[in-house]
Write a protein that holds these residues in place. Sequence first.
Motif, mmCIF file in Angstrom:
data_model
loop_
_atom_site.group_PDB
_atom_site.id
_atom_site.type_symbol
_atom_site.label_atom_id
_atom_site.label_comp_id
_atom_site.label_asym_id
_atom_site.label_seq_id
_atom_site.Cartn_x
_atom_site.Cartn_y
_atom_site.Cartn_z
ATOM 1 N N LYS A 205 0.843 -1.190 0.000
ATOM 2 C CA LYS A 205 0.000 0.000 0.000
ATOM 3 C C LYS A 205 0.881 1.244 0.000
ATOM 4 O O LYS A 205 1.976 1.246 0.589
ATOM 5 C CB LYS A 205 -0.925 0.007 1.213
ATOM 6 C CG LYS A 205 -0.186 -0.017 2.554
ATOM 7 C CD LYS A 205 -1.145 -0.037 3.722
ATOM 8 C CE LYS A 205 -0.376 -0.071 5.044
ATOM 9 N NZ LYS A 205 -1.273 -0.113 6.218
ATOM 10 N N GLU A 222 -9.041 7.059 -3.135
ATOM 11 C CA GLU A 222 -9.513 6.121 -2.094
ATOM 12 C C GLU A 222 -8.583 4.929 -1.917
ATOM 13 O O GLU A 222 -8.638 4.229 -0.905
ATOM 14 C CB GLU A 222 -10.923 5.642 -2.439
ATOM 15 C CG GLU A 222 -11.057 5.000 -3.791
ATOM 16 C CD GLU A 222 -12.497 4.695 -4.162
ATOM 17 O OE1 GLU A 222 -12.703 3.814 -5.000
ATOM 18 O OE2 GLU A 222 -13.405 5.350 -3.605
ATOM 19 N N GLY A 223 -7.699 4.707 -2.892
ATOM 20 C CA GLY A 223 -6.714 3.633 -2.754
ATOM 21 C C GLY A 223 -5.465 4.068 -2.018
ATOM 22 O O GLY A 223 -4.571 3.260 -1.784
ATOM 23 N N ARG A 247 0.052 6.325 -9.082
ATOM 24 C CA ARG A 247 -0.518 5.271 -9.927
ATOM 25 C C ARG A 247 0.572 4.523 -10.696
ATOM 26 O O ARG A 247 1.660 5.011 -10.885
ATOM 27 C CB ARG A 247 -1.534 5.868 -10.926
ATOM 28 C CG ARG A 247 -0.872 6.579 -12.123
ATOM 29 C CD ARG A 247 -0.318 7.901 -11.747
ATOM 30 N NE ARG A 247 0.306 8.630 -12.811
ATOM 31 C CZ ARG A 247 1.610 8.586 -13.075
ATOM 32 N NH1 ARG A 247 2.397 7.737 -12.446
ATOM 33 N NH2 ARG A 247 2.126 9.383 -13.996
#
Length: 404
Positions: A205, A222-223, A247
């Motif tokens: 994460k 949200e990620g 990303r």
Amino acid sequence: MHRLIEKLLVNTLTFGIESLFKSNKIDWIQGQALIESFEIQNKTTDDSTQYDKQIKVLLHNKKEQRFKTKHIIIATGSSPVNLSIAPIDDEFIVDSTGALAFNKVPKKLGIIGSGVIGLELGSVWKRLGSEVTIFEAQDTFLAFADQFVAKESLKLFQNQGLNINLNTRLLNAKKIKKSVQVSYTDAEGEHSEKFDKLIIAVGRKPNSENLSNDEMGLVIDEGGFVHVNEHCQTSIPGVYAIGDVVRGPMLAHKGSEEGSMVAELIAGRFREVNYDLIPSVIYTHPEVAWVGKTEQALKAAGIDYKIGTFPFAASGRAQALNETPGMVKIISDAQTDRILGVHILGSQASELIAQAVISMEFGASAEDIALMMFAHPTFSEAYHEASLAVSGRAIHIKQRKSKI
């Protein structure tokens, strides 16, 4: 012994970076940084705006220090994802970092997750003598890779003794005396098994917490990824973000290239990253590497394509080194012959994939590669032969007759 070698290697690389900092007159301040504020300093006649940003750093000695700057690059990386049903204790249940610090080879090793990290760790410890069992929740092996290569990889890893269980859901894992009890379900029901060690390798994460004050307006999805444009600019003027925290694939070389791009842009030069041609590598044995489109992606997009494959079993160099498992697969456009994707399973795949990246960066066709001369005997000849195979003209394997 392996822990000593690992420590020496890490220390050497870290010292090398520290030396580069000194030689390039870069100050290295160790602490926790927060983008605290920015304000408009002046407005020029051409309507461009200069911003002065302030960073607060909590140093390791608990003192605070503040810096004014014009540009900021966020490169905070990522951390292993933890599971509440299998809490990390850094002794029996560990993450990918802890998996590199075992003081002895586990007799029975369990791994949750058959992604890149799980496979790499499983491959290493299997070769060192562990009995390795991998649990994967998905029913497709390496769903993000070309499925022909993924299926061949699965066969090879299973033949090596890796016990890979797909469509298997972890229920819980807990330490019992000096072992780990793992409970899981599969198509046959609920099961329980004991391991000496358990590795949690279910992904990573982004480290995007506490990067700035809320009023700064740093956009994070949200990620947990910091929102950036194609030049890695964030929602705050003059602030960039690169690597695992943005990303795209979490790969060291991707983050490095983004960092170089941002540095060039800040210096007023032109630079960009081609996100369509980021090479991916799984450092198992044999290795798996790819760049560009997969066959399933092209099918889904309705793009006509041609395929050429060449097995390392037909390579003289691979035979001489007893490294014959695997193959090179080239996918090209059916109309233009332009190479759309290259997928490699085999020894030195991590080195060979660079040839594919170069070819595709220059818009090469399979015919372009077929007309080149490759040294013999080399592993790279398999790339040449696969390009010939696209049109049915491979030399060292039996193939359908070419229509040319």
